[in-house]
Each structure stands twice: as C-alpha cells, then as structure tokens.
Design a protein around this motif. Structure first.
Motif, PDB file in Angstrom:
ATOM      1  N   ARG A 211      22.356  -5.146 -14.026  1.00 54.21           N
ATOM      2  CA  ARG A 211      21.431  -5.764 -13.079  1.00 54.21           C
ATOM      3  C   ARG A 211      19.999  -5.603 -13.581  1.00 54.21           C
ATOM      4  NH1 ARG A 211      22.546  -3.393  -7.307  1.00 54.21           N
ATOM      5  NH2 ARG A 211      21.574  -5.364  -6.650  1.00 54.21           N
ATOM      6  N   ARG A 212      19.045  -6.118 -12.832  1.00 51.51           N
ATOM      7  CA  ARG A 212      17.638  -5.996 -13.189  1.00 51.51           C
ATOM      8  C   ARG A 212      16.939  -5.028 -12.237  1.00 51.51           C
ATOM      9  NH1 ARG A 212      16.329 -12.498 -13.736  1.00 51.51           N
ATOM     10  NH2 ARG A 212      17.675 -12.889 -15.566  1.00 51.51           N
ATOM     11  N   PRO A 213      15.861  -4.384 -12.679  1.00 50.99           N
ATOM     12  CA  PRO A 213      15.150  -3.451 -11.784  1.00 50.99           C
ATOM     13  C   PRO A 213      14.713  -4.103 -10.480  1.00 50.99           C
ATOM     14  CG  PRO A 213      14.356  -3.225 -14.036  1.00 50.99           C
ATOM     15  CD  PRO A 213      15.259  -4.423 -14.026  1.00 50.99           C
ATOM     16  N   GLU A 214      14.260  -5.343 -10.557  1.00 46.76           N
ATOM     17  CA  GLU A 214      13.756  -6.024  -9.367  1.00 46.76           C
ATOM     18  C   GLU A 214      14.866  -6.507  -8.432  1.00 46.76           C
ATOM     19  OE1 GLU A 214      13.722  -9.150 -12.751  1.00 46.76           O
ATOM     20  OE2 GLU A 214      13.384  -6.980 -12.515  1.00 46.76           O
ATOM     21  N   ASP A 215      16.121  -6.279  -8.806  1.00 43.64           N
ATOM     22  CA  ASP A 215      17.232  -6.649  -7.932  1.00 43.64           C
ATOM     23  C   ASP A 215      17.372  -5.691  -6.754  1.00 43.64           C
ATOM     24  OD1 ASP A 215      17.877  -8.787  -9.519  1.00 43.64           O
ATOM     25  OD2 ASP A 215      19.552  -7.812 -10.548  1.00 43.64           O
ATOM     26  N   VAL A 216      16.692  -4.555  -6.795  1.00 46.29           N
ATOM     27  CA  VAL A 216      16.805  -3.555  -5.732  1.00 46.29           C
ATOM     28  C   VAL A 216      15.422  -3.298  -5.151  1.00 46.29           C
ATOM     29  CG1 VAL A 216      17.718  -1.291  -5.086  1.00 46.29           C
ATOM     30  CG2 VAL A 216      18.668  -2.485  -7.072  1.00 46.29           C
ATOM     31  N   ARG A 217      15.298  -3.440  -3.833  1.00 44.03           N
ATOM     32  CA  ARG A 217      14.053  -3.167  -3.118  1.00 44.03           C
ATOM     33  C   ARG A 217      14.207  -1.874  -2.321  1.00 44.03           C
ATOM     34  NH1 ARG A 217      11.341  -8.229  -2.511  1.00 44.03           N
ATOM     35  NH2 ARG A 217      11.654  -9.331  -4.487  1.00 44.03           N
ATOM     36  N   PHE A 218      13.091  -1.158  -2.130  1.00 43.54           N
ATOM     37  CA  PHE A 218      13.136   0.157  -1.490  1.00 43.54           C
ATOM     38  C   PHE A 218      12.242   0.191  -0.248  1.00 43.54           C
ATOM     39  CE2 PHE A 218      14.610   0.752  -5.725  1.00 43.54           C
ATOM     40  CZ  PHE A 218      15.597   1.723  -5.619  1.00 43.54           C
ATOM     41  N   PHE A 219      12.800   0.748   0.833  1.00 46.98           N
ATOM     42  CA  PHE A 219      12.117   0.820   2.120  1.00 46.98           C
ATOM     43  C   PHE A 219      11.956   2.283   2.533  1.00 46.98           C
ATOM     44  CE2 PHE A 219      13.820  -3.375   1.911  1.00 46.98           C
ATOM     45  CZ  PHE A 219      13.027  -4.193   2.722  1.00 46.98           C
ATOM     46  N   GLN A 220      10.722   2.701   2.762  1.00 45.00           N
ATOM     47  CA  GLN A 220      10.422   4.048   3.224  1.00 45.00           C
ATOM     48  C   GLN A 220      10.405   4.080   4.752  1.00 45.00           C
ATOM     49  OE1 GLN A 220       9.864   7.040   1.779  1.00 45.00           O
ATOM     50  NE2 GLN A 220       9.240   8.039   3.664  1.00 45.00           N
ATOM     51  N   GLY A 221      10.981   5.124   5.345  1.00 43.22           N
ATOM     52  CA  GLY A 221      10.966   5.283   6.791  1.00 43.22           C
ATOM     53  C   GLY A 221       9.725   6.017   7.261  1.00 43.22           C
ATOM     54  N   LEU A 222       9.016   5.458   8.250  1.00 44.09           N
ATOM     55  CA  LEU A 222       7.807   6.052   8.818  1.00 44.09           C
ATOM     56  C   LEU A 222       7.706   5.697  10.298  1.00 44.09           C
ATOM     57  CD1 LEU A 222       5.211   5.053   6.051  1.00 44.09           C
ATOM     58  CD2 LEU A 222       6.063   7.365   6.461  1.00 44.09           C
ATOM     59  N   THR A 223       6.984   6.538  11.056  1.00 42.52           N
ATOM     60  CA  THR A 223       6.715   6.269  12.463  1.00 42.52           C
ATOM     61  C   THR A 223       5.219   6.063  12.660  1.00 42.52           C
ATOM     62  OG1 THR A 223       8.587   7.631  13.180  1.00 42.52           O
ATOM     63  CG2 THR A 223       6.907   7.141  14.829  1.00 42.52           C
ATOM     64  N   PRO A 224       4.747   4.829  12.845  1.00 41.24           N
ATOM     65  CA  PRO A 224       3.315   4.596  12.998  1.00 41.24           C
ATOM     66  C   PRO A 224       2.834   4.922  14.420  1.00 41.24           C
ATOM     67  CG  PRO A 224       4.482   2.514  13.133  1.00 41.24           C
ATOM     68  CD  PRO A 224       5.526   3.574  12.848  1.00 41.24           C
ATOM     69  N   VAL A 225       1.702   5.587  14.496  1.00 41.32           N
ATOM     70  CA  VAL A 225       1.031   5.830  15.775  1.00 41.32           C
ATOM     71  C   VAL A 225      -0.385   5.294  15.617  1.00 41.32           C
ATOM     72  CG1 VAL A 225       0.312   7.529  17.491  1.00 41.32           C
ATOM     73  CG2 VAL A 225       2.427   7.889  16.198  1.00 41.32           C
ATOM     74  N   VAL A 226      -0.659   4.158  16.247  1.00 37.22           N
ATOM     75  CA  VAL A 226      -1.891   3.420  16.012  1.00 37.22           C
ATOM     76  C   VAL A 226      -2.857   3.630  17.166  1.00 37.22           C
ATOM     77  CG1 VAL A 226      -2.872   1.161  15.446  1.00 37.22           C
ATOM     78  CG2 VAL A 226      -0.485   1.664  14.853  1.00 37.22           C
ATOM     79  N   GLY A 227      -4.108   3.918  16.834  1.00 41.88           N
ATOM     80  CA  GLY A 227      -5.154   4.053  17.848  1.00 41.88           C
ATOM     81  C   GLY A 227      -6.390   3.278  17.456  1.00 41.88           C
ATOM     82  N   GLY A 228      -7.209   2.908  18.450  1.00 42.91           N
ATOM     83  CA  GLY A 228      -8.459   2.222  18.152  1.00 42.91           C
ATOM     84  C   GLY A 228      -9.418   3.094  17.379  1.00 42.91           C
ATOM     85  N   THR A 229      -9.334   4.407  17.620  1.00 39.27           N
ATOM     86  CA  THR A 229     -10.094   5.404  16.860  1.00 39.27           C
ATOM     87  C   THR A 229      -9.117   6.472  16.384  1.00 39.27           C
ATOM     88  OG1 THR A 229     -10.538   6.820  18.774  1.00 39.27           O
ATOM     89  CG2 THR A 229     -12.118   5.018  18.319  1.00 39.27           C
ATOM     90  N   GLU A 230      -9.534   7.279  15.431  1.00 37.30           N
ATOM     91  CA  GLU A 230      -8.674   8.366  14.955  1.00 37.30           C
ATOM     92  C   GLU A 230      -8.368   9.339  16.077  1.00 37.30           C
ATOM     93  OE1 GLU A 230      -8.453  11.704  11.362  1.00 37.30           O
ATOM     94  OE2 GLU A 230     -10.152  10.312  11.470  1.00 37.30           O
ATOM     95  N   ALA A 231      -9.386   9.633  16.914  1.00 40.34           N
ATOM     96  CA  ALA A 231      -9.186  10.565  18.018  1.00 40.34           C
ATOM     97  C   ALA A 231      -8.158  10.014  19.016  1.00 40.34           C
ATOM     98  CB  ALA A 231     -10.509  10.822  18.722  1.00 40.34           C
ATOM     99  N   GLU A 232      -8.228   8.725  19.283  1.00 40.22           N
ATOM    100  CA  GLU A 232      -7.266   8.111  20.203  1.00 40.22           C
ATOM    101  C   GLU A 232      -5.857   8.183  19.628  1.00 40.22           C
ATOM    102  OE1 GLU A 232      -6.059   3.619  21.632  1.00 40.22           O
ATOM    103  OE2 GLU A 232      -8.197   4.044  21.326  1.00 40.22           O
ATOM    104  N   ALA A 233      -5.719   7.916  18.347  1.00 41.70           N
ATOM    105  CA  ALA A 233      -4.402   7.981  17.710  1.00 41.70           C
ATOM    106  C   ALA A 233      -3.833   9.388  17.747  1.00 41.70           C
ATOM    107  CB  ALA A 233      -4.506   7.479  16.272  1.00 41.70           C
ATOM    108  N   LYS A 234      -4.674  10.376  17.468  1.00 42.99           N
ATOM    109  CA  LYS A 234      -4.203  11.765  17.466  1.00 42.99           C
ATOM    110  C   LYS A 234      -3.834  12.224  18.871  1.00 42.99           C
ATOM    111  CE  LYS A 234      -6.318  13.417  13.182  1.00 42.99           C
ATOM    112  NZ  LYS A 234      -4.967  13.605  12.578  1.00 42.99           N
ATOM    113  N   ALA A 235      -4.548  11.712  19.874  1.00 42.62           N
ATOM    114  CA  ALA A 235      -4.200  12.057  21.255  1.00 42.62           C
ATOM    115  C   ALA A 235      -2.842  11.469  21.616  1.00 42.62           C
ATOM    116  CB  ALA A 235      -5.281  11.542  22.203  1.00 42.62           C
TER     117      ALA A 235
END
Length: 447
Positions: A268-292
């Motif tokens: 096969r070719r290297p580009e035949d396989v794609r990789f997905f990392q698992g993450l949990t996003p916590v989005v805030g309007g400001t950094e302080a809001e996100a951390k809260a």
C-alpha cells in the motif's frame, strides 16, 4: 484537516457523570430527534463524519461486578449504533457515518448484508470501525466460552474481513445488475457468484445477498494500538483512531510512521492510511471562561464511572486501590503492570491515586479560546495527524461551541473544508469511491 464527532448510543460515553447536567441531551439517547439534530449540526459545521462507538458487553471488572456501570449509566444501557444511521442520513446530504461492530458479535455473511444496506440507504456514506472486543462479559454473553486470546481475536478478524471482502467485492460483477424491464431481467445470474469460503472460523457459500452499493466495501476504521493491532491496521485500515498524550506529539508521529511503514510493506501507500487523534474540546470566549467551564466539568464528573471504565479497559479492578494513598507509598510488587504504568506516568509522586485519575481526565481536555484550540490542532496536524475524533462533554453543546468558535478559525487558515467534495464518503476523503487496487480487498474482484 478531517473532523469527526465521537459519540455513542448510550447515556454516558467517555466523560462520565455529566449526564446529570441540564445542558445535555444524553438522557434522550433513546429518541431519534436528538440524533437527527446532531447530524444536521455537524453537517452545517462541515464535519466529515459522526463516529459511533459501541461495546457488546458490560464493564464488570470494577468492584467485581457491573453495578457501578449500571448505576452511572457508564456505556450501559447501550443501543445499537447502526440503527440510528438511516434517520440521520435522511436529513443530511454529505455527512459520513462510522459505526463500531465487533467481529465476535455478528456472522460475516449477515453483517455484510447490513453494511451493504446502509451503504445503499446513505448513498455511500457509511464506514465500519473494526474491533475485536476486549470485555469478557461480551464473550460470555455470546456463548464463546471465554474471550479468545488477543492474537486469536485478530486472527479471527483477518478471516472475517476476507469473507466480507469476497462478498462485497467479488460476488457481484460490476455489470451484473441490468434492471431491464423489456426483457424482464433484473440481474444476470451468470455474473453473480458464490464465494465458497472455507476457513478456520467461517464457512460461507454465498453469494452476497445485496447488489453492489456505492462503495461496496465501507470506509474502514480501526483503533488497535498493540503490535498485532498495528499489523492489522497496516493491512486493512484506511482510518486509524489514536489517543496519545497532548504533551508528546512525537508519540503520535511514532505510531503513524510505524503503521505507514508496515502498510508500504503490504504493497500500500503511506497516504492510504489517515490518522485521527481523540480530544475533548472545551471552548470559551476567553481563556478564563474556558477554564471555568473545564473546572465545572471536572467537578461534576463521576470518579466511580471513570474507574469502572478504566478497570474494564485494562482488565484490573481499580476498586481494590485506596484512592487517597500517595503514589510514592505504593508497593510496586503488589500492583499489576498496567496500574504500575499509571503510577509511573505521574511526575508528582506526592499526589494520590485520585489525583492521578483526575489529571488523566484533565489531559483529555483541549481548553481555551477558539484561536488557542485552533493553534493546538494545527500543531497536531503539522506533526502528521490527519484529523480528530472530538469527544463531547455535553451534547450537542460541545459540538455547537466548536463549530461556532473553532471551525471558522480553522477555515480561515485553510485547514478545514468550507464545502463538501462530491461522491461517497471514501471519495470525499481519498478521491475515489472504491478501495484502490493495492488494498487486499481488491484481490477478490472479478475482471
């Protein structure tokens, strides 16, 4: 950059205990409406797919039984993920749908028909996450007399895929279906073939009961990280789900390089396989809001549910461990290797085991403003990760926040699509609807 939403047809999937919040629809998992809403939200946000996890069995290692899992709704009760897909596909045009199914749970002849049906109904937008199961309760409930060994499960999976490849790729020729109303010929019998598979685990005569679907073989996901799992991925997988530490981009790069190198050895070719990392996003309007927001999630998260999940995953009853014991005082001679590895992973040995579990939960979160989260995702992407399986804390809120905040930033940087490419799911990701000739499934094609 590819984006999947990571979900499960149950009350509590990964971030346990948050189903009690007022801003989540987890308690409505048995109804269609929340799933239909989620699919429409994800397509609006140009996500590539909704990835549905599944287990066929109970997490019953913790404290010697399933009581904690049942009490906390920790991946039980859990409904069939595949049955959600037609409803969600009906209200979307481009979003892909990956679902998990173990090679232990359904005979390959029956499963091949299920997949082909879904591929027809979605117009080629279905993917299969191939798993081999790791819960002993699954084997006991399926009458297997115990869970087969790790390597034996992968051996069975190799044969399982051979059977399905023969059915999907080799049973019906491309021009077998005529739909000729004048001659009253729906299909040409001479171009529909039995497969006559006789192997160690399966005997299947065939032919496949379904006519060829848009992709024939679904897009193939896999998540095994063991040595044998990587071999399996290199041979079969098109998309691989990985979970490595955010502090070590080199860890992801090493896994990716290993599997791609093995894939090349398979022709096969290297580009035949794609990789997905698992993450949990916590989005805030400001950094302080996100951390809260993150702090509120951690405060409301359920430690017992997390321990029951981890116990089942590593096969060790963490209920026997004193959570408030400092890590430095553990007797390494008396703890299992996997627990020893957990303890050694903590740089602060004055912390307790409870602190260690909480820190592991925190490491799953990617917290910040849209720009900060986009920066981290870009760093992963530039390190070789192709995309992300995004885990929710609350649903659909986690995905709404990400789509409203982070996706526009990534689009402005040219990292995320603004519109979908045409065609089936594999064509959107790889440029062609069917598996390439260098994939082992292609060996069973006729003509």
């Amino acid at each position: 950059m590819l984006l999947n939403a990571f979900h499960m047809n149950c009350v509590s999937h990964i971030q346990h205990g948050l189903w009690v919040r007022d801003d989540t629809r987890q308690l409505e998992y048995t109804q269609l409406e929340p799933w239909v809403e989620l699919a429409q939200i994800l397509e609006k946000g140009c996500f590539d797919a909704l990835f549905l996890a599944d287990v066929i069995g109970l997490y019953d290692t913790y404290r010697g039984g399933p009581e904690t899992s049942i009490l906390e709704g920790m991946q039980v009760p859990v409904n069939d993920p595949a049955l959600l897909i037609p409803a969600m596909a009906h209200v979307t045009e481009h979003l892909g749908f990956a679902f998990t199914s173990s090679v232990l749970q359904t005979h390959p002849f029956t499963f091949a028909r299920q997949i082909s049906t879904l591929d027809h109904l979605t117009r080629g937008r279905v993917a299969w996450n191939v798993v081999t199961s790791y819960l002993s309760n699954a084997a006991a409930s399926l009458g297997l007399g115990g869970l087969p060994s790790h390597d034996e499960r992968y051996e069975r999976a190799d044969e399982y895929l051979d059977v399905t490849y023969k059915l999907w790729e080799g049973s019906w020729e491309d021009d077998a279906v005529l739909r000729d109303t004048q001659r009253r010929m729906y299909a040409d019998p001479a171009k529909v073939h039995p497969i006559h598979h006789a192997g160690k685990h399966y005997e299947v005569v065939g032919p496949h009961l379904c006519e060829p679907s848009p992709q024939r073989t679904p897009l193939l996901f896999q998540a095994g990280s063991s040595t044998r799992g990587r071999q399996f991925a290199a041979k079969h997988a098109e998309c691989v789900f990985i979970v490595t530490s955010r502090s070590s981009l080199s860890g992801s790069a090493s896994i990716i390089q290993d599997i791609r190198t093995q894939a090349v050895r398979q022709g096969r070719r290297p580009e035949d396989v794609r990789f997905f990392q698992g993450l949990t996003p916590v989005v805030g309007g400001t950094e302080a809001e996100a951390k809260a927001k993150e702090a509120a999630f951690i405060e409301q998260a359920n430690m017992e549910g997390s321990l029951a999940h981890m116990s089942g995953s590593i096969g060790v009853d963490l209920g026997t461990i004193n959570l408030d014991q400092p890590l430095a005082t553990f007797d390494f001679q008396s703890v299992r290797g996997s627990v020893k590895g957990l303890i050694e992973s903590s740089p602060d040995k004055s912390a307790t085991f409870r602190d260690l579990i909480r820190s592991r939960m925190l490491r799953q979160f990617l917290t910040g403003t849209p720009e900060q989260i986009a920066d981290e995702l870009q760093a992963w992407f530039e390190a070789g990760v192709d995309g992300f399986n995004l885990v929710y804390t609350v649903t659909p809120g986690t995905f709404v926040d990400f789509i409203d905040g982070v996706v526009p930033v990534l689009q402005a940087r040219g990292l995320v699509q603004r519109a979908y490419a045409p065609g089936p799911l594999r064509q959107k990701l790889f440029g062609e609807a069917r598996l390439p000739k260098r994939h082992p499934a292609a060996a069973y094609r006729r003509g």
